[in-house]
Design a protein around this motif. Structure first.
Motif, mmCIF file in Angstrom:
data_model
loop_
_atom_site.group_PDB
_atom_site.id
_atom_site.type_symbol
_atom_site.label_atom_id
_atom_site.label_comp_id
_atom_site.label_asym_id
_atom_site.label_seq_id
_atom_site.Cartn_x
_atom_site.Cartn_y
_atom_site.Cartn_z
ATOM 1 N N LEU A 73 15.777 10.609 3.634
ATOM 2 C CA LEU A 73 14.765 10.677 4.514
ATOM 3 C C LEU A 73 14.827 12.155 5.152
ATOM 4 N N ASN A 74 14.428 12.746 4.719
ATOM 5 C CA ASN A 74 13.507 14.222 4.173
ATOM 6 C C ASN A 74 12.304 14.772 4.622
ATOM 7 N N TYR A 75 11.346 14.000 5.103
ATOM 8 C CA TYR A 75 10.790 14.031 6.326
ATOM 9 C C TYR A 75 10.098 12.787 7.293
ATOM 10 N N SER A 76 9.755 13.479 8.207
ATOM 11 C CA SER A 76 9.885 12.446 9.548
ATOM 12 C C SER A 76 9.517 11.146 9.729
ATOM 13 N N ASP A 77 7.633 11.431 8.839
ATOM 14 C CA ASP A 77 7.296 10.557 8.695
ATOM 15 C C ASP A 77 7.557 9.597 8.195
ATOM 16 N N HIS A 78 8.392 9.595 6.984
ATOM 17 C CA HIS A 78 8.872 8.416 6.240
ATOM 18 C C HIS A 78 10.193 8.023 6.146
ATOM 19 N N ALA A 79 10.950 8.960 7.582
ATOM 20 C CA ALA A 79 11.711 8.146 8.152
ATOM 21 C C ALA A 79 11.597 7.053 9.403
ATOM 22 N N ALA A 80 10.461 6.928 9.863
ATOM 23 C CA ALA A 80 10.197 6.726 11.123
ATOM 24 C C ALA A 80 9.413 5.139 10.519
ATOM 25 N N GLU A 81 8.868 5.406 8.526
ATOM 26 C CA GLU A 81 8.370 3.713 8.513
ATOM 27 C C GLU A 81 9.944 3.266 8.273
ATOM 28 N N ALA A 82 10.785 3.887 7.120
ATOM 29 C CA ALA A 82 11.941 3.040 7.168
ATOM 30 C C ALA A 82 12.620 2.520 8.126
ATOM 31 N N LEU A 108 10.704 0.490 -16.017
ATOM 32 C CA LEU A 108 11.402 -0.731 -16.590
ATOM 33 C C LEU A 108 11.682 -1.501 -15.176
ATOM 34 N N LEU A 109 11.895 -2.201 -14.765
ATOM 35 C CA LEU A 109 12.700 -2.984 -13.793
ATOM 36 C C LEU A 109 13.006 -4.102 -14.559
ATOM 37 N N PRO A 110 14.614 -3.313 -13.645
ATOM 38 C CA PRO A 110 15.769 -4.177 -14.358
ATOM 39 C C PRO A 110 15.619 -5.269 -13.974
ATOM 40 N N ARG A 111 17.079 -6.530 -14.577
ATOM 41 C CA ARG A 111 16.688 -7.758 -14.221
ATOM 42 C C ARG A 111 16.630 -7.713 -12.989
ATOM 43 N N GLY A 112 16.536 -9.234 -12.292
ATOM 44 C CA GLY A 112 16.597 -9.419 -11.085
ATOM 45 C C GLY A 112 16.002 -8.473 -9.696
ATOM 46 N N SER A 113 15.452 -7.750 -10.431
ATOM 47 C CA SER A 113 14.727 -6.343 -9.626
ATOM 48 C C SER A 113 13.349 -7.356 -9.055
ATOM 49 N N GLN A 114 13.126 -7.235 -7.611
ATOM 50 C CA GLN A 114 12.456 -8.153 -6.761
ATOM 51 C C GLN A 114 11.157 -6.892 -5.631
ATOM 52 N N LYS A 115 12.331 -5.659 -5.417
ATOM 53 C CA LYS A 115 11.600 -4.660 -4.296
ATOM 54 C C LYS A 115 12.433 -3.200 -5.542
ATOM 55 N N SER A 116 12.089 -2.962 -6.746
ATOM 56 C CA SER A 116 11.579 -1.769 -6.529
ATOM 57 C C SER A 116 10.452 -1.052 -6.465
ATOM 58 N N ASP A 117 10.487 0.356 -5.678
ATOM 59 C CA ASP A 117 9.972 0.985 -5.165
ATOM 60 C C ASP A 117 9.465 2.811 -5.907
ATOM 61 N N TRP A 118 8.740 3.360 -5.208
ATOM 62 C CA TRP A 118 8.298 4.222 -6.062
ATOM 63 C C TRP A 118 8.685 5.605 -4.587
ATOM 64 N N GLU A 119 8.458 7.119 -5.010
ATOM 65 C CA GLU A 119 8.688 7.779 -4.223
ATOM 66 C C GLU A 119 8.837 9.354 -4.891
ATOM 67 N N GLY A 241 4.302 6.903 2.526
ATOM 68 C CA GLY A 241 3.194 5.388 1.598
ATOM 69 C C GLY A 241 4.022 5.068 0.917
ATOM 70 N N VAL A 242 5.527 4.696 0.864
ATOM 71 C CA VAL A 242 6.375 4.093 -0.359
ATOM 72 C C VAL A 242 5.628 2.366 0.085
ATOM 73 N N GLY A 243 6.290 1.896 -0.463
ATOM 74 C CA GLY A 243 6.201 -0.141 -0.960
ATOM 75 C C GLY A 243 6.862 -0.210 0.350
ATOM 76 N N MET A 244 7.955 -0.062 0.185
ATOM 77 C CA MET A 244 8.559 -1.036 1.507
ATOM 78 C C MET A 244 8.033 -0.453 2.545
ATOM 79 N N GLY A 245 7.108 0.833 3.174
ATOM 80 C CA GLY A 245 6.852 1.194 4.177
ATOM 81 C C GLY A 245 5.520 -0.169 4.576
ATOM 82 N N MET A 246 5.159 -0.836 3.480
ATOM 83 C CA MET A 246 3.927 -1.450 3.853
ATOM 84 C C MET A 246 3.687 -1.953 4.680
ATOM 85 N N LYS A 247 2.693 -2.621 5.000
ATOM 86 C CA LYS A 247 3.013 -3.981 6.228
ATOM 87 C C LYS A 247 1.895 -4.618 5.428
#
Length: 276
Positions: A73-82, A108-119, A241-247
């Motif tokens: 959380l070292n960018y204020s706008d990323h903290a906001a989207e989170a 490689l997406l690990p077994r059981g992964s449904q919410k892997s994200d980029w940064e 702009g990470v995946g969890m912040g998209m709508k």
């Protein structure tokens, strides 16, 4: 200068890029880009070195990494989207070194992964042992800068208890590279454009000028609590702009392709696959 390590996994050799971006073999000068070498990287004319033929795989540009230290959380706008408050001091967590991956190797997406994200993140590579730094001397311990993709499995990270490390340390979730760029060539670490594209479309766009805690402040803070050693890599946080912040949220799927760039530090490209 722009240093690399190239070759098969576990058998990488040191190299350096010449003025035209050609790869030159550095293995006659040094054994590896690791340890004490990072405190005194060779200042050598690449034109004197033999050319490397073909297009070899690029590995992590630093060998024998002892610690991967991440700042959350070292960018204020990323903290906001989170949906989280800006921290009053750096949030620190660790990423397992077994997550390290070449800059263009598959993710490689690990077994059981449904919410892997980029940064996409600015990576700081430590060149010499440091403890109790101050703002005047903190950057003296830096060997160079690189790109880190601090991949995260968000369900592992936030829905399964314990620490963030659980979602950050999956195999291949730490691509680093392509280059280790010396501070004189990288320029001001607080003014570097950063971006990540997913399947050719813009996802993350930002600049390191928007960090809540600067590289200097991060180094001072960490050195109060732990000894920093040559080869340690610090991932300094990600812009929005990470995946969890998209709508709605958008997470990585098999077949996705990521392209990460930081001004002056090169480009990573990774294809997403399922782990066996």
């Amino acid at each position: 200068m722009r240093f690399v390590r190239y070759g098969a996994v576990g058998a990488e050799k040191p190299g350096v890029l010449d003025a035209e971006g050609g790869l030159r073999d550095l293995s006659e000068e040094i054994d590896d880009l690791s340890g004490a070498v990072l405190a005194d990287l060779p200042r050598i004319d690449p034109e004197r070195l033999p050319c490397v033929a073909g297009n070899p795989r690029l590995g992590v540009p630093v060998g024998r990494i002892g610690k991967i230290i991440c700042i959350g959380l070292n960018y204020s706008d990323h903290a906001a989207e989170a949906g989280m408050e800006e921290p009053e001091e750096p949030i620190v967590f660790m990423k397992a070194t077994s997550a390290l991956n070449g800059p263009n190797d598959p993710v490689l997406l690990p077994r059981g992964s449904q919410k892997s994200d980029w940064e996409v993140e600015l990576g700081v590579v430590i060149g010499q042992e440091a403890k109790y730094l101050n703002e005047d001397n903190a950057l003296d311990c830096v060997a160079g800068y690189t790109i880190v993709n601090d991949l995260s499995e968000r369900a592992f990270q936030t829905e399964r208890g314990g620490q963030w490390t659980k979602g950050k340390s999956c195999d291949t979730f730490g691509p680093v590279g392509p280059w280790l760029v010396t501070p004189d060539e990288a320029g001001d670490p607080q003014n570097l454009a950063m971006e990540l594209d997913l399947n050719g479309a813009a996802a993350q766009r930002g600049n390191s000028s928007a960090m809540i805690f600067t590289v200097t402040q991060i180094l001072v803070h960490l050195s109060e609590m732990m000894r920093l050693e040559p080869g340690d890599v610090i991932a300094t946080g990600t812009p929005p702009g990470v995946g969890m912040g998209m709508k709605p949220p958008r997470f990585l799927q098999e077949g996705d392709e990521m392209a990460l760039r930081i001004a002056g530090l090169g480009e990573q490209r990774q294809k997403v696959m399922r782990d066996a």
